[in-house]
Design a protein around this motif. Structure first.
Motif, PDB file in Angstrom:
ATOM      1  N   GLU A   1       0.988  -1.092  -0.009  1.00 37.88           N
ATOM      2  CA  GLU A   1      -0.012  -0.244  -0.048  1.00 37.88           C
ATOM      3  C   GLU A   1       0.796   1.200   0.127  1.00 37.88           C
ATOM      4  O   GLU A   1       1.959   1.465   0.855  1.00 37.88           O
ATOM      5  CB  GLU A   1      -0.908  -0.011   1.197  1.00 37.88           C
ATOM      6  N   TRP A   2       0.476   2.321  -0.496  1.00 38.71           N
ATOM      7  CA  TRP A   2       1.288   3.474  -0.961  1.00 38.71           C
ATOM      8  C   TRP A   2       0.649   4.759  -0.681  1.00 38.71           C
ATOM      9  O   TRP A   2       1.010   5.884  -0.819  1.00 38.71           O
ATOM     10  CB  TRP A   2       2.149   3.502  -2.205  1.00 38.71           C
TER      11      TRP A   2
ATOM     12  N   ARG B   1       8.499  10.691   0.533  1.00 37.99           N
ATOM     13  CA  ARG B   1       8.524   9.415  -0.146  1.00 37.99           C
ATOM     14  C   ARG B   1       9.833   8.838  -0.378  1.00 37.99           C
ATOM     15  O   ARG B   1      10.823   9.381  -0.645  1.00 37.99           O
ATOM     16  CB  ARG B   1       7.666   9.619  -1.744  1.00 37.99           C
TER      17      ARG B   1
ATOM     18  N   PRO C   1      10.445   5.336  -2.468  1.00 37.95           N
ATOM     19  CA  PRO C   1      10.012   4.210  -3.168  1.00 37.95           C
ATOM     20  C   PRO C   1      11.035   3.169  -3.164  1.00 37.95           C
ATOM     21  O   PRO C   1      12.253   3.296  -3.006  1.00 37.95           O
ATOM     22  CB  PRO C   1       9.980   5.016  -4.902  1.00 37.95           C
TER      23      PRO C   1
ATOM     24  N   VAL D   1       7.041   3.329  -6.357  1.00 37.58           N
ATOM     25  CA  VAL D   1       6.175   3.504  -5.425  1.00 37.58           C
ATOM     26  C   VAL D   1       6.508   2.959  -3.848  1.00 37.58           C
ATOM     27  O   VAL D   1       7.601   2.168  -4.021  1.00 37.58           O
ATOM     28  CB  VAL D   1       4.673   2.631  -5.453  1.00 37.58           C
ATOM     29  N   GLN D   2       6.390   3.430  -2.834  1.00 39.74           N
ATOM     30  CA  GLN D   2       6.879   2.764  -1.559  1.00 39.74           C
ATOM     31  C   GLN D   2       5.915   1.891  -0.931  1.00 39.74           C
ATOM     32  O   GLN D   2       4.734   2.167  -0.446  1.00 39.74           O
ATOM     33  CB  GLN D   2       7.062   3.849  -0.517  1.00 39.74           C
ATOM     34  N   LEU D   3       6.174   0.469  -1.055  1.00 41.16           N
ATOM     35  CA  LEU D   3       5.225  -0.429  -0.509  1.00 41.16           C
ATOM     36  C   LEU D   3       5.649  -0.805   0.949  1.00 41.16           C
ATOM     37  O   LEU D   3       5.068  -1.453   1.847  1.00 41.16           O
ATOM     38  CB  LEU D   3       5.329  -1.662  -1.440  1.00 41.16           C
TER      39      LEU D   3
ATOM     40  N   HIS E   1       7.374  -0.046   4.863  1.00 34.26           N
ATOM     41  CA  HIS E   1       7.235   1.099   5.532  1.00 34.26           C
ATOM     42  C   HIS E   1       7.660   0.651   7.096  1.00 34.26           C
ATOM     43  O   HIS E   1       7.565  -0.579   7.656  1.00 34.26           O
ATOM     44  CB  HIS E   1       5.700   1.582   5.814  1.00 34.26           C
TER      45      HIS E   1
END
Length: 248
Positions: free
Chosen positions: A174-175, A195, A197, A206-208, A210
């Motif tokens: 999820e980003w 961000r 990525p 995208v950054q999935l 975290h």
């Protein structure tokens, strides 16, 4: 007083294999060197094989140890729990720690019969203070991810003392802003703003992946890049650093 920096990495290792069909290649040995290079106090891993009988026959240098134990640098303790059982083996989440492990447990987070997902909870001891770490790998379907995030919050309320420092790390798939919106009421905040990525590793868009924290102060985040990193997995690792709130 010396300020202690807590260095936490999260990394989806894609089961230690890259590519498809006859072109697939074994990357678990390179990943072992990579985990050492991260130089993290805690490494949270997703898509970790415990065993896979077909791949063990296909690759001549498939490790005899389960991947979590194989990847643990010298002096680290490995904790692994299975999320998914498949025809040829099983895989799940793992945590590698420089710090002593006090307890660990697993919670099934599967939202439907097509995806087996889980949460790994490990309690660690750092400088005589307990620190709780959750390793997660959420589903591919957005509605499932939102329900899994809500389940995660319920788990935190039920299982972790309200005053205890907490880290939640993993592949959230999820980003958007939904993660922060759902985790925020539980006191969990992002490692840092901006961000970073991590997917796809060759050209991250995208950054999935975290790291969220409660009771710890974020001081920085990095994502290593380069050919060696994008060859090993479809994700790049993310490294976040924290200090105690009372640090000078």
């Amino acid at each position: 007083m010396t300020q202690t920096t807590l260095r936490i990495a999260t990394y989806n290792i894609h089961k230690g294999v890259q590519g498809l069909g006859p072109a697939r290649r074994l990357e678990i040995h390179n990943l072992g060197h990579a985990v050492e290079q991260l130089d993290a106090d805690v490494v949270c891993l997703q898509e970790v094989r415990k065993v896979h009988r077909r791949e063990a026959q296909y690759f001549a240098h498939w490790p005899e140890l389960p991947q979590a134990e194989f990847l643990a640098p010298e002096g680290y303790e490995a904790v692994y729990r299975t999320n998914a059982v498949t025809r040829h083996g099983e895989h799940g989440n793992a945590l590698l720690s420089r710090w002593p492990v006090l307890t660990h447990q697993h919670e099934d987070m599967s939202d439907h019969r097509f995806e087996q997902r889980g949460l790994l909870h490990v309690e660690l001891l750092l400088e005589e203070r307990p620190v709780h770490v959750l390793v997660v790998h959420l589903g591919l379907i957005r509605a499932s991810r939102l329900r899994q995030l809500q389940q995660l919050v319920r788990f935190v309320v039920r299982e972790i003392p309200a005053a205890a420092p907490l880290l939640v790390a993993g592949d959230f798939n999820e980003w958007g802003p939904s993660i922060a919106r759902i985790l925020g009421p539980a006191g969990l905040v992002a490692h840092t703003q901006g961000r970073h990525p991590t997917f796809p590793s060759r050209m991250p868009l995208v950054q999935l992946d975290h790291v969220f924290a409660r009771g710890l102060k974020p001081v920085g985040v990095t994502v290593p890049h380069g050919r060696n990193w994008w060859r090993m997995s479809d994700h790049l690792p993310l490294i976040a650093e924290f200090v105690w709130p009372d640090s000078p």
